[in-house]
Structure formats: structure tokens, C-alpha cells
Design a protein around this motif. Sequence first.
Motif, PDB file in Angstrom:
ATOM      1  N   UNK B 221      39.793  46.202  37.274  1.00 17.15           N
ATOM      2  CA  UNK B 221      38.694  45.348  36.806  1.00 17.15           C
ATOM      3  C   UNK B 221      38.649  45.221  35.293  1.00 17.15           C
ATOM      4  N   UNK B 222      39.195  46.201  34.601  1.00 14.72           N
ATOM      5  CA  UNK B 222      39.017  46.226  33.150  1.00 14.72           C
ATOM      6  C   UNK B 222      40.272  45.784  32.395  1.00 14.72           C
ATOM      7  N   UNK B 223      41.200  45.161  33.114  1.00 13.51           N
ATOM      8  CA  UNK B 223      42.413  44.664  32.487  1.00 13.51           C
ATOM      9  C   UNK B 223      42.208  43.218  32.056  1.00 13.51           C
ATOM     10  N   UNK B 224      42.357  42.963  30.766  1.00 14.98           N
ATOM     11  CA  UNK B 224      42.234  41.615  30.227  1.00 14.98           C
ATOM     12  C   UNK B 224      43.550  41.252  29.538  1.00 14.98           C
ATOM     13  N   UNK B 225      44.114  40.134  29.942  1.00 13.64           N
ATOM     14  CA  UNK B 225      45.389  39.696  29.368  1.00 13.64           C
ATOM     15  C   UNK B 225      45.138  39.100  27.978  1.00 13.64           C
ATOM     16  N   UNK B 226      45.689  39.704  26.930  1.00 12.77           N
ATOM     17  CA  UNK B 226      45.471  39.187  25.573  1.00 12.77           C
ATOM     18  C   UNK B 226      45.875  37.717  25.428  1.00 12.77           C
ATOM     19  N   UNK B 227      46.770  37.263  26.297  1.00  8.29           N
ATOM     20  CA  UNK B 227      47.239  35.873  26.198  1.00  8.29           C
ATOM     21  C   UNK B 227      46.107  34.879  26.384  1.00  8.29           C
ATOM     22  N   UNK B 255      31.698  49.209  25.091  1.00 10.63           N
ATOM     23  CA  UNK B 255      31.983  47.783  25.207  1.00 10.63           C
ATOM     24  C   UNK B 255      31.795  47.348  26.647  1.00 10.63           C
ATOM     25  N   UNK B 256      31.174  46.205  26.861  1.00 11.85           N
ATOM     26  CA  UNK B 256      31.142  45.610  28.193  1.00 11.85           C
ATOM     27  C   UNK B 256      32.517  45.110  28.570  1.00 11.85           C
ATOM     28  N   UNK B 257      32.540  44.421  29.677  1.00 15.44           N
ATOM     29  CA  UNK B 257      33.778  43.920  30.236  1.00 15.44           C
ATOM     30  C   UNK B 257      33.975  42.483  29.743  1.00 15.44           C
ATOM     31  N   UNK B 258      35.211  42.059  29.542  1.00 14.53           N
ATOM     32  CA  UNK B 258      35.418  40.648  29.231  1.00 14.53           C
ATOM     33  C   UNK B 258      36.327  40.409  28.041  1.00 14.53           C
ATOM     34  N   UNK B 259      36.633  39.141  27.842  1.00 12.34           N
ATOM     35  CA  UNK B 259      37.564  38.773  26.776  1.00 12.34           C
ATOM     36  C   UNK B 259      36.926  38.872  25.389  1.00 12.34           C
ATOM     37  N   UNK B 260      35.612  38.644  25.297  1.00 10.76           N
ATOM     38  CA  UNK B 260      34.951  38.722  23.992  1.00 10.76           C
ATOM     39  C   UNK B 260      35.128  40.101  23.364  1.00 10.76           C
ATOM     40  N   UNK B 261      34.890  41.134  24.179  1.00 13.47           N
ATOM     41  CA  UNK B 261      35.016  42.482  23.630  1.00 13.47           C
ATOM     42  C   UNK B 261      36.478  42.925  23.558  1.00 13.47           C
ATOM     43  N   UNK B 262      37.307  42.407  24.464  1.00 10.33           N
ATOM     44  CA  UNK B 262      38.747  42.701  24.359  1.00 10.33           C
ATOM     45  C   UNK B 262      39.283  42.209  23.013  1.00 10.33           C
ATOM     46  N   UNK B 263      38.762  41.076  22.549  1.00  5.58           N
ATOM     47  CA  UNK B 263      39.190  40.556  21.247  1.00  5.58           C
ATOM     48  C   UNK B 263      38.856  41.539  20.128  1.00  5.58           C
ATOM     49  N   UNK B 287      33.741  54.567  27.719  1.00  7.08           N
ATOM     50  CA  UNK B 287      34.488  53.350  28.041  1.00  7.08           C
ATOM     51  C   UNK B 287      35.527  53.651  29.096  1.00  7.08           C
ATOM     52  N   UNK B 288      35.738  52.716  29.991  1.00  9.39           N
ATOM     53  CA  UNK B 288      36.896  52.856  30.866  1.00  9.39           C
ATOM     54  C   UNK B 288      38.159  52.694  30.037  1.00  9.39           C
ATOM     55  N   UNK B 289      39.276  53.206  30.537  1.00 12.40           N
ATOM     56  CA  UNK B 289      40.520  53.094  29.761  1.00 12.40           C
ATOM     57  C   UNK B 289      41.051  51.656  29.750  1.00 12.40           C
ATOM     58  N   UNK B 309      35.241  55.432  35.084  1.00 15.76           N
ATOM     59  CA  UNK B 309      36.275  55.451  36.113  1.00 15.76           C
ATOM     60  C   UNK B 309      37.594  55.223  35.400  1.00 15.76           C
ATOM     61  N   UNK B 310      38.659  55.073  36.161  1.00 21.10           N
ATOM     62  CA  UNK B 310      39.939  54.859  35.524  1.00 21.10           C
ATOM     63  C   UNK B 310      40.304  53.380  35.566  1.00 21.10           C
ATOM     64  N   UNK B 311      41.548  53.059  35.270  1.00 19.59           N
ATOM     65  CA  UNK B 311      42.018  51.684  35.350  1.00 19.59           C
ATOM     66  C   UNK B 311      43.453  51.706  35.854  1.00 19.59           C
ATOM     67  N   UNK B 312      43.720  50.811  36.807  1.00 16.86           N
ATOM     68  CA  UNK B 312      45.042  50.768  37.432  1.00 16.86           C
ATOM     69  C   UNK B 312      46.135  50.621  36.366  1.00 16.86           C
ATOM     70  N   UNK B 313      47.144  51.445  36.449  1.00 20.25           N
ATOM     71  CA  UNK B 313      48.283  51.337  35.549  1.00 20.25           C
ATOM     72  C   UNK B 313      48.188  52.191  34.293  1.00 20.25           C
ATOM     73  N   UNK B 314      47.022  52.788  34.079  1.00 22.19           N
ATOM     74  CA  UNK B 314      46.819  53.535  32.829  1.00 22.19           C
ATOM     75  C   UNK B 314      47.066  55.035  32.978  1.00 22.19           C
TER      76      UNK B 314
END
Lengths: 551, 551
Positions: B221-227, B255-263, B287-289, B309-314
Amino acid sequence: MNTTINETTWDTQKTKRLAKINVAADKGLKKLVPNDRVVELLETVIAREDKVCIEGNNQKQADFLSECLSQCNPDVLNNLHILQSVLALPSHIDIFEKGIASKVDFSFAGPQALRLAKLVQKQQIHIGSIHTYLELYGRYFIDLTPNVCLITAHSADADGNLYTGSNTEDTPAIVEATAFKSGIVIAQVNELVDDVPRVDIPADWVDFVIVAPRPNYIEPLFTRDPAQITDVQILMAMMVIKGIYAPYQIKRLNHGIGFNTAAIELLLPTYAEELNLKGKICTNWALNPHPTMIPAIESGFVESIHSFGSEVGMDDYIEKRPDIFFTGSDGSMRSNRAFSQTAGLYACDLFIGSTLQIDLQGNSSTATVDRIAGFGGAPNMGSDPHGRRHSSYGYLKAGQEATDGRVIKGRKLVVQLVETFRENMNPVFVEELDAWQLQEKMGSDFPPIMIYGDDVTHIVTEEGIANLLLCRTPEEREQAIRGVAGYTAIGMERDHEKVKELRARGIIQRPEDFGIDISKANRDLLAAKSVKDLVRWSNGTYAPPSRFRNW
Amino acid sequence: MNTTINETTWDTQKTKRLAKINVAADKGLKKLVPNDRVVELLETVIAREDKVCIEGNNQKQADFLSECLSQCNPDVLNNLHILQSVLALPSHIDIFEKGIASKVDFSFAGPQALRLAKLVQKQQIHIGSIHTYLELYGRYFIDLTPNVCLITAHSADADGNLYTGSNTEDTPAIVEATAFKSGIVIAQVNELVDDVPRVDIPADWVDFVIVAPRPNYIEPLFTRDPAQITDVQILMAMMVIKGIYAPYQIKRLNHGIGFNTAAIELLLPTYAEELNLKGKICTNWALNPHPTMIPAIESGFVESIHSFGSEVGMDDYIEKRPDIFFTGSDGSMRSNRAFSQTAGLYACDLFIGSTLQIDLQGNSSTATVDRIAGFGGAPNMGSDPHGRRHSSYGYLKAGQEATDGRVIKGRKLVVQLVETFRENMNPVFVEELDAWQLQEKMGSDFPPIMIYGDDVTHIVTEEGIANLLLCRTPEEREQAIRGVAGYTAIGMERDHEKVKELRARGIIQRPEDFGIDISKANRDLLAAKSVKDLVRWSNGTYAPPSRFRNW
């Protein structure tokens, strides 16, 4: 992007931990450490400037480990940063006086408040911050993570599985923060057993176990002798039941410590029963197992109690009442301060407690100028949780009372229950809290206010109840407070016309406004008049500490 | 006093529990239950009207047990009261459609929000309340204590000791509430092992263990593609870093979830580094990883992260960074949603997140009329904790800004980060939240507001930052909000003179007021521009799920 390979080391904490444990092992200090080698152990596995969490609450204490730490050599161990729920024991202060530790973050320092203030004055201690309990636990996972924790349990097996018995309290929060961030967990236990009755802390979270030379210290803090409850306290308790619990239908709640709330507890099977309130109020609690709750439990008033910690003498009674208390398969209680504080914050509709001073904005404080006592759990329980989203009858009603507009949220009821004068005729109601002087003395950012006026919904005194939710301006709030402040200077300076108006609007209510017969407000109304009565109510299963036995 | 001996039975829950377990044992259902007999087990140990907690969060799910429950016979099992963090899977809704359960208390229903709304319409479900996570856990210990819980772990040993791996999440809170109030704990695991890598839940808290036919479901759920990060999001992220994080010196945050905070996360090693902010902001996280945190971690920005919680792949990356994450002696992470939410509430100085709608009082909501989505953790993280008593630079500064009088408390920063229009040109700024219509439809006491306007301190849009702390009247707040609401109707109706005045007073700030060069706000500023870049930053230890791999 930066494609150079990062050469940073990312396991310094883990490496440091292993190195410490290996040095200890070289000295023959393995999982079970003899109690005459604890000073050596601590000097080996604690490093200068480490953050060390000493378990100690207002109840159980890792007292032996704390004493051992105070006996360490300050040339070897110094500048420690101590993290601690409660500074309760002389050894807690000794650690600073001897120069072993220099900084502390804590919640409460009741018994050592005076010595702590002196240490600050002599600049022998730097206070990081004073917290409410849950806030301190939160920081254990963010920026105050212990390098070493010194905890206490009832028993351990040879692997290091720990059994806390009914006093689980802070242990799970402390151990989890330490064990999972490459810290070292050291436990003192009362006894080593073949099999623990249940596992409260798994062995693989624990590094060292010591059988202490004597059982850990536990303070019977929540025991109040009904014999000391006064008629005035009974009158106020009647007002709370009829004027707050009944109209708001308060089922989920927390009581503070003290005789004022003990009086309420002892009126449930009598006065509240007469008012036909059984099953309608006071059913679900976040509360330590107060002995004064026994008559209400036996009378069928109570559905459940989740506890922060236990209470001396209550173990057998609790074990025989598993429908009420949270107990394990072994029969004994599992308390948990972190979860009970969470429940007190978010799942309770009401907190009621006492205080030493209240100002005209409704801010309250237990600070006095020469004592740095701190907070404990009251700021958490006594705050309106803006994160809460579920409703209840009382939460909605309070929210409606607080606004003339559309209701977007409810309000937790936060009640201050005080006599207008406390001991030595000191007025509770004051122009300015002593907290402001203490702030200056401590050089802290804020005055040590226990509960903010904005969060207080009702003030109850022997003169009546002030409902601050219904006040629409700061001026009305001030007059509502003056209107129940009795013969204190604050009370005498009331605007009589305004107070009359507030009473007409139901903002101030007197005992007679609730139809309370003041002549009934006497000790005959108590379900138990003595500790002996409590023992009888419990069918002999409550075993009060000897200091409460006068028969 | 009442001296009649009380004849009430006080162990009905315990007796009921033992009876259920004995019946199961008679059927040959002991601790290890084969996965083709789970429906039978559930029909045996769950009773009608029981409170059943199904573990399921926005990440891991006890999906096999939930499916089995949905296959139970509604003539045998009905009127269950389901307690659940997240209604995420089809089977969660099936349980109600089939008449097995009739009531639910929960926190979030993102993926099933539409079906849930239809169930309500058809009166096939009664919603008790919608909560924030920590509030729901609190009620588990007060008035919503499960009779049975269906949980999930990675592995178990033959005794029933459970290993959760990095997705510990809600498990400890659920199990503790159930196991210690005579409830029954049923765990699905991915595998049975001789020895678990570490004990996350002790065996004596667990009644039944089932090896599920397939691993439990986990959502990345917490994976955001920088692209997918846009130039506008980068501009807003620059404003947040220079206009909020820097002046308030925000070190502890969520940080909440989403592209705004991923930026923001991807600008720390570039823009924040240029501003010389390393070590001064964003050091300690609840924060989740997030994979988008990898460049900031590798660049030395981060001191610690505690995760819900964790995040898939991390997993592999986390294991190699124990100085940053909370990990066990086995190397894998120990997450804990209850403690991380506590930390987010009390130990963090800032929460920043996005929303779908904001009204003129600053109330925000993600509710839309035909979906009952609920809250999750945002109301808790995005609220000003009145119980907090420790200070920090930013907390004090915000508290000072909020008052013209004496400062008695600080303020947590709660930031809403939104573009003025969202997808399909829907304006974020509205006269009235859709939440009001949803309230009417649901018949609930309050509209489902995610974060109350009173708690919001800053609103950031592509037009600038509105600092609501500095507003002194509701009218000023309204104009401050209009002043950053861009070309929405709300923004167009601004009082230009007032907005000019607010800007002069620093209440509204535009990018140029911070000296931000808008021409630099483009994707070149991102520390990673793709998921592949993140993998490179991690030296190949981050293993993104296949749907994020396009190389």
C-alpha cells in the motif's frame, strides 16, 4: 542520482550491543546473573551517555537494579540519560547525586519531588521533559529509545521467559522499545521457576535475568480507607452521580486517585442503586483494581475493568472475578499501562479527578513551588481526544452543549472534583497557579498544568456544579468558576447577578437543584465504612496490607 | 451494609470458553487444526452473537480464516458482531451478506467502501461506529472485547508460539485483549516450523493454529512510483520543506500516504540537502517503510523509523539497516501499529497528509456520498494532543503563533497538502463537505470528518501556504483558506484586500515569498525518478513487487 556505493555502517547499534554482551560472557556473565555481580554487569553492558530506562511506576519498582546502578562507579559510568515513568525511590535520585546520570526524561516524581527540585537547583540534573505516561512510551519508539532497560517481573524460567503476575504495567512497552532496537534487556525477578505460569515477556526478548535478594517493591497506592471519607465528600459524590453520571449516561470511565472518587465508588450500590442507575452508568472501566470498587462489583454494577497496574491485596479477589477483570489462563491479572491509558484516552467518556489549584480559566495544577512532581496519567485521561470518532450518548450530549452551531464532534467529559479549600485552609481556586512560578524556576517552555481549562467540562465543589460546556464567553466561564468557588477569595468576588443568571440557565447547579437531600449526605450512605467492610464484601478474598488493618 | 453472600457466578466467560474448547477437543480439534476443518472449528468455538475480531489491516489479512468464516452455516452462526481494523476483502462483506454477522465496528473500508454502503442501504449490516485505529484498540479493552479473534502470523512452532515477521501490525493488541478476557485466539500461519525465529506472540496466549493453504495476503500500500510524481507536487514539496519543516525545525514526524508526501521524501537528499537541512529536519519517524524513503536514508538524513506495519519488498533492505528500523535478533522488523500510532500522536511534532475536500472552517474529509470509507490512522495522527506535556522547538513556536496571550501549551503541526483541484477537475475546496450528506444517509451522530479544522495548522496548495495558527478570527481563517484555494469557486470568491493583508502578515505565503525558484520545481530535483532508481539506491536490496517493475 547518486550512484556511488554507500560505505556507511548501518549496524553500529547491533555491533555495540553484541560487543557488550560478548565482554559480559567473557566475564562469565551469561543469561542468569548472580545478584552479587549485578554492579559488574551494569558497568559492563551500559556505556557512558547511554539511555537507560529504569522500570518504576507508581506501583512496582525494579528497585534492586536501581540500587545496583546507584552503586556503580561514576568514573566508569557517567552522563547516563535516565528514562523513567516515576522517580519514586531514593536510589533513583542517588544515581544523579553520585554523578552516574546527568539527564532525565520522566512522568512523575511524587515521593522524590522535593529532592528532585533540589537537584535541579544544584544543577546536578538536567530535566529533558516531563511527560504523561503514554507520551513517554511513544517517545521510546521515536527519539528516546533505551540502550539498556532495567525491568522487573515476578518470576522467570531458566530460558528467561518472564511472568509479571498482575503487575505487568509498563513492562511490555519498555521491553519492546529496547529489545527491537538493539538494546539490552535486564530483568530482576523474585524467583526462578521451572515453568512460568504464563509468558508475559518471551525469553528471546530478554538478555539477563537476576534473582533479586528480596521481592520487588510495590506501593498500595490505590487503597483508600472508607473510614476517612467525609460527609462533604459524600455530598459531592451524590452531585456527581445525579448531576453528571445520570444525565450523560456515563458507562465507560476512569476515576482518578483519592477519597473524592472513592466516595463515588462506595455510593454506587446505595445512592446510585436507589436512583435506579444500575446497568445505566459506570459499567466499563479503565481503572486499577481499587478496593473501594468491591461493593459496586459485588452489587452487579460493573461489567469490566481493565487496569494500568494491580493493587496490593487484590490478587485473590481479582482471580475469583474473571468476568470483570482481564486475567490470564493462570488466573492472575494481566495489567498493561499502555493499553489502559489508550483506553482511558479514546474509549472512556469521562475522567474525573482532583487537583490542588484551579485558575479562572479552569486550568488546574498540582505543582507547588518547591516540588517538581510531574504528571503521571492525568493529562492523557483528562484531555478531550480530537482523534476520537465514535459517538456515545454522553459524548454527543456534551458536544451539543458545547456549540450553538452544527455538531461536528462530541466532547469527552473531564470533571474536576474539589473542595473549595484543601488542607491548612489553602484555597483551591486561585488567580494564578503556582505552576507559573515553577515554570520560571525550572526554565521550562510551559507551566506544569495538569489539565488545561479548555478540556475541563465540569467543576464540582461542595457548593455545586459548574458546567463549563454551556459557557459561551471567557467571562461566563470565569463567573461559572467563581460561582462554585465558595468562600475562597475567588468565590467571594463573584458577580452575584451573573451567577444568578448562570444558575437560571443551568450552568451552575446547587445540590437542591438536583433534588439532593443534603441531610442524607453522611457516612450512612457508604456501602462500606471501613477496610474491614471491604474485606467482608469480598467474602474474605481481599487481603489489605497490614497498615490498613486496625482490627 | 449488605452482608448476604453473593451467589452470582463470576466466571461465566471462562466457563463458556472452556466448554467450547472441550467440545472442539471431543471432535479431535486440538491446538494444530488441519485447514480443511476450519469451518467446523469456527462453528464450534464461536457462538451466536459473539464479538469476533478478524485481523485485517490495510496490509496483512487473516484472509483464509475470514473466508472460512464466510463459509459457515448462518443457521449455526449468526448475529455475530465483527470487530475489524479494515474491511478490505470480499469475504469480509460476504460474512454480512450471508447473514452470519449483523453488526460491525471498524476503522477503514477503502476497498469495500461501495459494497459496505450498499449493505447499509439494504439494512443487512448495522454499523456500530467508525473509529481511528488506536481508538478501536482502546475499546477492545473496555466495551468491545472480542470473544474470539482470528489472526495471522508468518509461522508457528508446534506449541503455538507465533512469529509475525515484519508484519506484526495489530496482532499484539488484538491477542492481548482476547486472550486475557477468556476469549479464544485462532491463528492462521503460512508455515509450521521447528523453532520460530523469534517469539512475537507466546504460545500460551494462542488456542488454535492452522497452516493456511496459501500465504496470507499483504497489500503493497505504501509503494509510490517516483515516475508518477508531477512538477506541481515537487513545487508543493519544496514549499513544505522550506516553508514549514525548516522554520519549525521538524525532526519527529509522520507522513500520510500518497504522491504529495512521496515527493517530499524524494526531495530530502536534493533540495533539503542544498538548504543545509540534513540532521536538522526529518530525523525521527513514525512511518511505514516507504520505498521512497530509501534515498533519504542512504543520504544520512534519517536516524530512526518505527513502523505501523511493513511494506512488500522492503524486508531485505530493512534487515540491512538495523540502525534505522526496529528489528529483532532474527534480523526482521518488528512493527506494531498500536505503539506507532501512540508515537504518532504524542511523540511527533508534525503530521502531513492529503484529503479530498476541505471546507471554509478547514475541516477535511475523504468521504464521498456513495462510499463508506472510514478513517484509519489519520484522525489520530492529525489531531493536536491536549495530553502532550513535553516541548520542542516547533511545538513551542506553533503554540506561540496560536496565541496573543501567555503560552500554556504548544501545538502539533497538522498540515493538509493538496492541489486545489483533484482528478476530473473536482475542486478540493468546497462550501460544504460531502460528509454531511453521508452523515444523513448513515444516520450517524457526526459527519465523517477526517481532520477537524481546529486541529489544522497549515494548508499547502500549489498557490502557497496558509498558516491558520496566525489567524485570529473565523473570518481571517476563511480568507486564509480562500487565499490558497486557487481557481476553485472558493478561491475565486476571496476578498482580495484581506488576502493581501494576510500575505503582508505572513499568514499567506507564496512560493516567491520563500525565495523558491519555480523553474527548479521539476523532476530533475527528485533523488529517484523511478522504482528502478530506488532499487539502485538500495544496492539491490529493495525488491519491488512485480507490478512496479517495468524493466
